[in-house]
Scaffold this motif. Sequence first.
Motif, mmCIF file in Angstrom:
data_model
loop_
_atom_site.group_PDB
_atom_site.id
_atom_site.type_symbol
_atom_site.label_atom_id
_atom_site.label_comp_id
_atom_site.label_asym_id
_atom_site.label_seq_id
_atom_site.Cartn_x
_atom_site.Cartn_y
_atom_site.Cartn_z
ATOM 1 N N VAL B 39 0.857 -1.192 0.000
ATOM 2 C CA VAL B 39 0.000 0.000 0.000
ATOM 3 C C VAL B 39 0.888 1.236 0.000
ATOM 4 C CG1 VAL B 39 -2.019 -1.031 1.107
ATOM 5 C CG2 VAL B 39 -0.188 -0.100 2.521
ATOM 6 N N PHE B 43 -2.280 4.947 -3.363
ATOM 7 C CA PHE B 43 -3.319 3.914 -3.457
ATOM 8 C C PHE B 43 -3.195 2.947 -2.306
ATOM 9 C CE2 PHE B 43 -5.276 -0.017 -4.691
ATOM 10 C CZ PHE B 43 -6.440 0.387 -5.315
ATOM 11 N N PRO B 44 -4.232 2.680 -1.544
ATOM 12 C CA PRO B 44 -5.618 3.143 -1.697
ATOM 13 C C PRO B 44 -5.984 4.291 -0.750
ATOM 14 C CG PRO B 44 -5.564 1.308 -0.180
ATOM 15 C CD PRO B 44 -4.136 1.603 -0.539
ATOM 16 N N VAL B 47 -8.556 7.018 -1.733
ATOM 17 C CA VAL B 47 -9.875 6.417 -2.007
ATOM 18 C C VAL B 47 -10.634 6.226 -0.694
ATOM 19 C CG1 VAL B 47 -11.056 4.381 -2.924
ATOM 20 C CG2 VAL B 47 -9.029 5.264 -4.077
ATOM 21 N N ILE B 48 -9.911 5.739 0.324
ATOM 22 C CA ILE B 48 -10.544 5.514 1.628
ATOM 23 C C ILE B 48 -10.864 6.857 2.285
ATOM 24 C CG2 ILE B 48 -10.165 4.535 3.926
ATOM 25 C CD1 ILE B 48 -8.542 2.330 2.555
ATOM 26 N N ALA B 50 -11.489 9.828 0.806
ATOM 27 C CA ALA B 50 -12.603 10.520 0.130
ATOM 28 C C ALA B 50 -13.927 9.790 0.358
ATOM 29 C CB ALA B 50 -12.307 10.631 -1.366
ATOM 30 N N GLY B 51 -13.927 8.479 0.154
ATOM 31 C CA GLY B 51 -15.162 7.701 0.333
ATOM 32 C C GLY B 51 -15.639 7.727 1.773
ATOM 33 N N GLY B 52 -14.699 7.620 2.711
ATOM 34 C CA GLY B 52 -15.058 7.657 4.127
ATOM 35 C C GLY B 52 -15.656 9.006 4.519
ATOM 36 N N VAL B 54 -17.392 11.060 2.554
ATOM 37 C CA VAL B 54 -18.768 11.101 2.035
ATOM 38 C C VAL B 54 -19.690 10.283 2.935
ATOM 39 C CG1 VAL B 54 -20.266 10.501 0.091
ATOM 40 C CG2 VAL B 54 -18.010 11.477 -0.343
ATOM 41 N N ALA B 55 -19.221 9.099 3.352
ATOM 42 C CA ALA B 55 -20.049 8.226 4.207
ATOM 43 C C ALA B 55 -20.355 8.915 5.535
ATOM 44 C CB ALA B 55 -19.325 6.899 4.435
ATOM 45 N N PHE B 82 -5.324 3.710 9.121
ATOM 46 C CA PHE B 82 -5.936 2.424 8.764
ATOM 47 C C PHE B 82 -5.129 1.722 7.675
ATOM 48 C CE2 PHE B 82 -8.917 0.208 5.844
ATOM 49 C CZ PHE B 82 -9.274 -0.840 6.674
#
Lengths: 172, 96
Positions: B39, B43-44, B47-48, B50-52, B54-55, B82
């Motif tokens: 990792v 990446f990643p 992604v985690i 930005a997505g986290g 929004v969630a 993480f």
Amino acid sequence: MIALTWEPVVELATGLALAWLNFVTVDILMGLPEAPGVKGAGAIGRAVERRGGDLAGGYFMGNIVCSPDASAGTLLASAGYWCLGGPHGGLLAALAVYLGNRLCADPGYAGTLGALSATALVTLYDRVLGFDPINFVAGMVLAITTIHGIDHPIASRIIGDMARRLGRGPRE
Amino acid sequence: MMAELVGAAAGAAASFTTALAIGLPPIQREKPRRRSWEVSAAFPTPVIGAGGTVAVCRVLGWKELRLAVLVGVAVGVASAAFVANIERVFPRPEPG
């Protein structure tokens, strides 16, 4: 009286073409036709080859079935865009796809990058072309049907040919 | 929508920066990168982040720009931590 127009057909066909090109290109470049990621994908690839198909295309199909790849990413990102009303839905979908990849013993490049590129495409589809994003979702369903739902040997030969042209033929 | 997008951008930037600060490489060093389990900050992690973001914004119902950026920074830092320990949650498969 129901008024029939060509607009939904054009939107659907555009969505199908964009979604197909997105997931097939990303999956091939990320090496899905090169080797099976798990034993089940290898079994599917060899079964497709025995029925007159192509091994590289068969591995591609097997890998799609066994782990979320760019096709899952494209479908979830476009559905996420539609549900949340913007590109942030695609970002949330990319996170979900990555976590799903890791649960399936997959490093996650194809699925996650496919979801991100699909988010960009569906944003253009909605904001630039002015099409309804739900037609992109429907187009993606039709796109995956062309690979998995009509004729496996023919689809595998098309995918295998594209993979070799892009330098991603089978390694074993 | 705009607040969540800006928050997601803040989450991606904060996660990338934090990942570099805690010693993750900027990009995967193993080649070919498309088969690497390593990792990195690129990446990643974003992604985690930005997505986290929004969630979390959706769950909390926070639609104000400043709150979304605050969530982005917090989630971004947590995402980098993480990712640095991701193999404790998702161990890489045994070869073969």
